[in-house]
Design a protein around this motif. Structure first.
Motif, PDB file in Angstrom:
ATOM      1  N   PRO A 125      44.584  72.845  30.402  1.00 25.72           N
ATOM      2  CA  PRO A 125      45.109  71.518  30.743  1.00 25.72           C
ATOM      3  C   PRO A 125      44.589  70.931  32.055  1.00 25.72           C
ATOM      4  O   PRO A 125      44.560  69.713  32.207  1.00 25.72           O
ATOM      5  CB  PRO A 125      46.621  71.746  30.818  1.00 25.72           C
ATOM      6  CG  PRO A 125      46.798  73.200  31.092  1.00 25.72           C
ATOM      7  CD  PRO A 125      45.599  73.900  30.507  1.00 25.72           C
ATOM      8  N   GLU A 126      44.152  71.751  33.002  1.00 23.68           N
ATOM      9  CA  GLU A 126      43.779  71.249  34.326  1.00 23.68           C
ATOM     10  C   GLU A 126      42.376  70.629  34.302  1.00 23.68           C
ATOM     11  O   GLU A 126      41.411  71.323  33.958  1.00 23.68           O
ATOM     12  CB  GLU A 126      43.819  72.376  35.361  1.00 23.68           C
ATOM     13  CG  GLU A 126      45.185  72.993  35.548  1.00 23.68           C
ATOM     14  CD  GLU A 126      45.503  74.093  34.542  1.00 23.68           C
ATOM     15  OE1 GLU A 126      46.656  74.531  34.512  1.00 23.68           O
ATOM     16  OE2 GLU A 126      44.613  74.499  33.773  1.00 23.68           O
ATOM     17  N   PRO A 127      42.253  69.347  34.686  1.00 22.13           N
ATOM     18  CA  PRO A 127      40.948  68.663  34.633  1.00 22.13           C
ATOM     19  C   PRO A 127      39.851  69.373  35.429  1.00 22.13           C
ATOM     20  O   PRO A 127      38.716  69.476  34.960  1.00 22.13           O
ATOM     21  CB  PRO A 127      41.228  67.282  35.228  1.00 22.13           C
ATOM     22  CG  PRO A 127      42.698  67.083  35.094  1.00 22.13           C
ATOM     23  CD  PRO A 127      43.323  68.450  35.131  1.00 22.13           C
ATOM     24  N   GLU A 128      40.171  69.880  36.616  1.00 18.73           N
ATOM     25  CA  GLU A 128      39.134  70.533  37.429  1.00 18.73           C
ATOM     26  C   GLU A 128      38.695  71.855  36.800  1.00 18.73           C
ATOM     27  O   GLU A 128      37.505  72.205  36.845  1.00 18.73           O
ATOM     28  CB  GLU A 128      39.655  70.780  38.851  1.00 18.73           C
ATOM     29  CG  GLU A 128      39.959  69.490  39.588  1.00 18.73           C
ATOM     30  CD  GLU A 128      41.110  69.623  40.570  1.00 18.73           C
ATOM     31  OE1 GLU A 128      41.000  69.085  41.671  1.00 18.73           O
ATOM     32  OE2 GLU A 128      42.126  70.270  40.240  1.00 18.73           O
ATOM     33  N   LEU A 129      39.628  72.588  36.191  1.00 21.09           N
ATOM     34  CA  LEU A 129      39.264  73.834  35.516  1.00 21.09           C
ATOM     35  C   LEU A 129      38.418  73.525  34.283  1.00 21.09           C
ATOM     36  O   LEU A 129      37.452  74.236  34.004  1.00 21.09           O
ATOM     37  CB  LEU A 129      40.515  74.642  35.151  1.00 21.09           C
ATOM     38  CG  LEU A 129      40.265  75.999  34.476  1.00 21.09           C
ATOM     39  CD1 LEU A 129      39.339  76.885  35.311  1.00 21.09           C
ATOM     40  CD2 LEU A 129      41.584  76.697  34.199  1.00 21.09           C
ATOM     41  N   LYS A 130      38.750  72.455  33.564  1.00 23.04           N
ATOM     42  CA  LYS A 130      37.920  72.016  32.429  1.00 23.04           C
ATOM     43  C   LYS A 130      36.474  71.829  32.872  1.00 23.04           C
ATOM     44  O   LYS A 130      35.541  72.295  32.224  1.00 23.04           O
ATOM     45  CB  LYS A 130      38.416  70.664  31.872  1.00 23.04           C
ATOM     46  CG  LYS A 130      39.651  70.716  31.032  1.00 23.04           C
ATOM     47  CD  LYS A 130      40.001  69.291  30.587  1.00 23.04           C
ATOM     48  CE  LYS A 130      41.290  69.225  29.837  1.00 23.04           C
ATOM     49  NZ  LYS A 130      41.247  69.881  28.527  1.00 23.04           N
ATOM     50  N   CYS A 131      36.275  71.142  33.999  1.00 20.42           N
ATOM     51  CA  CYS A 131      34.922  70.868  34.510  1.00 20.42           C
ATOM     52  C   CYS A 131      34.206  72.151  34.917  1.00 20.42           C
ATOM     53  O   CYS A 131      33.016  72.312  34.639  1.00 20.42           O
ATOM     54  CB  CYS A 131      34.981  69.908  35.694  1.00 20.42           C
ATOM     55  SG  CYS A 131      35.434  68.253  35.224  1.00 20.42           S
ATOM     56  N   LEU A 132      34.919  73.055  35.584  1.00 20.30           N
ATOM     57  CA  LEU A 132      34.297  74.314  35.997  1.00 20.30           C
ATOM     58  C   LEU A 132      33.804  75.101  34.781  1.00 20.30           C
ATOM     59  O   LEU A 132      32.673  75.610  34.772  1.00 20.30           O
ATOM     60  CB  LEU A 132      35.287  75.172  36.801  1.00 20.30           C
ATOM     61  CG  LEU A 132      35.663  74.657  38.185  1.00 20.30           C
ATOM     62  CD1 LEU A 132      36.759  75.539  38.794  1.00 20.30           C
ATOM     63  CD2 LEU A 132      34.456  74.607  39.100  1.00 20.30           C
ATOM     64  N   ILE A 133      34.646  75.202  33.757  1.00 20.22           N
ATOM     65  CA  ILE A 133      34.269  75.966  32.562  1.00 20.22           C
ATOM     66  C   ILE A 133      33.151  75.256  31.796  1.00 20.22           C
ATOM     67  O   ILE A 133      32.161  75.880  31.400  1.00 20.22           O
ATOM     68  CB  ILE A 133      35.500  76.208  31.663  1.00 20.22           C
ATOM     69  CG1 ILE A 133      36.500  77.129  32.377  1.00 20.22           C
ATOM     70  CG2 ILE A 133      35.075  76.806  30.322  1.00 20.22           C
ATOM     71  CD1 ILE A 133      37.839  77.274  31.676  1.00 20.22           C
ATOM     72  N   ALA A 134      33.283  73.950  31.619  1.00 19.49           N
ATOM     73  CA  ALA A 134      32.272  73.194  30.868  1.00 19.49           C
ATOM     74  C   ALA A 134      30.913  73.256  31.549  1.00 19.49           C
ATOM     75  O   ALA A 134      29.868  73.217  30.890  1.00 19.49           O
ATOM     76  CB  ALA A 134      32.720  71.747  30.692  1.00 19.49           C
ATOM     77  N   GLY A 135      30.890  73.375  32.877  1.00 19.41           N
ATOM     78  CA  GLY A 135      29.642  73.421  33.626  1.00 19.41           C
ATOM     79  C   GLY A 135      28.875  74.722  33.498  1.00 19.41           C
ATOM     80  O   GLY A 135      27.728  74.823  33.946  1.00 19.41           O
TER      81      GLY A 135
END
Length: 146
Positions: A125-135
């Motif tokens: 759910p966390e937007p910043e964690l989404k970005c870290l994983i997607a990167g």
């Protein structure tokens, strides 16, 4: 403690599956059952990357090596037992998985899932964690090209 964030340390555990596809580990939280990464409070006498390794073991049965330099940070609201919440900022370290043990301290309290980064990022759910994983896809493609 008003308006202040508390620091936690987390691990994005990654491996290549038998087909060479990058996978990321997600685990469920004990209280709400939402997907996240292994994380916990700083431990006196341990460096943050060592805390990340310990949390990965206790919460997911992962043995591996975490990078000393943080990969990034994300914030979330941690629900406490008394129905209050606190703002947490998690220092995230990449952890290369060497072994996955079936039995570990919290094995009866959590569900584990290995997913490609794009799919894993859509589950948290966390937007910043989404970005870290997607990167991660781009990060490891760049490494392969060197």
């Amino acid at each position: 403690m008003h308006g202040e964030a508390v620091i936690q340390v987390g691990a994005i555990c990654f491996r290549a599956n038998p087909d060479g596809i990058l996978e990321v580990l997600l685990i469920t939280t004990r209280e709400t059952g939402r997907w996240t990464i292994p994380k916990g409070w700083p431990i006196r006498g341990l460096q943050p990357h060592e805390v990340a390794e310990r949390e990965a073991w206790e919460e997911a049965g992962i043995k591996g090596k975490a990078k000393k330099k943080p990969y990034g940070y994300f914030a979330y609201l941690k629900r406490l037992r008394n129905d209050r919440s606190i703002q947490c900022v998690v220092e995230v370290h990449l952890l290369k998985v060497k072994k996955v043990r079936p039995t570990f301290p919290e094995c009866r309290e959590r569900v584990l899932a290995w997913l490609p980064p794009t799919e894993a990022s859509s589950q948290v759910p966390e937007p910043e964690l989404k970005c870290l994983i997607a990167g991660l896809n781009a990060k490891f493609k760049l490494r392969a090209g060197k």
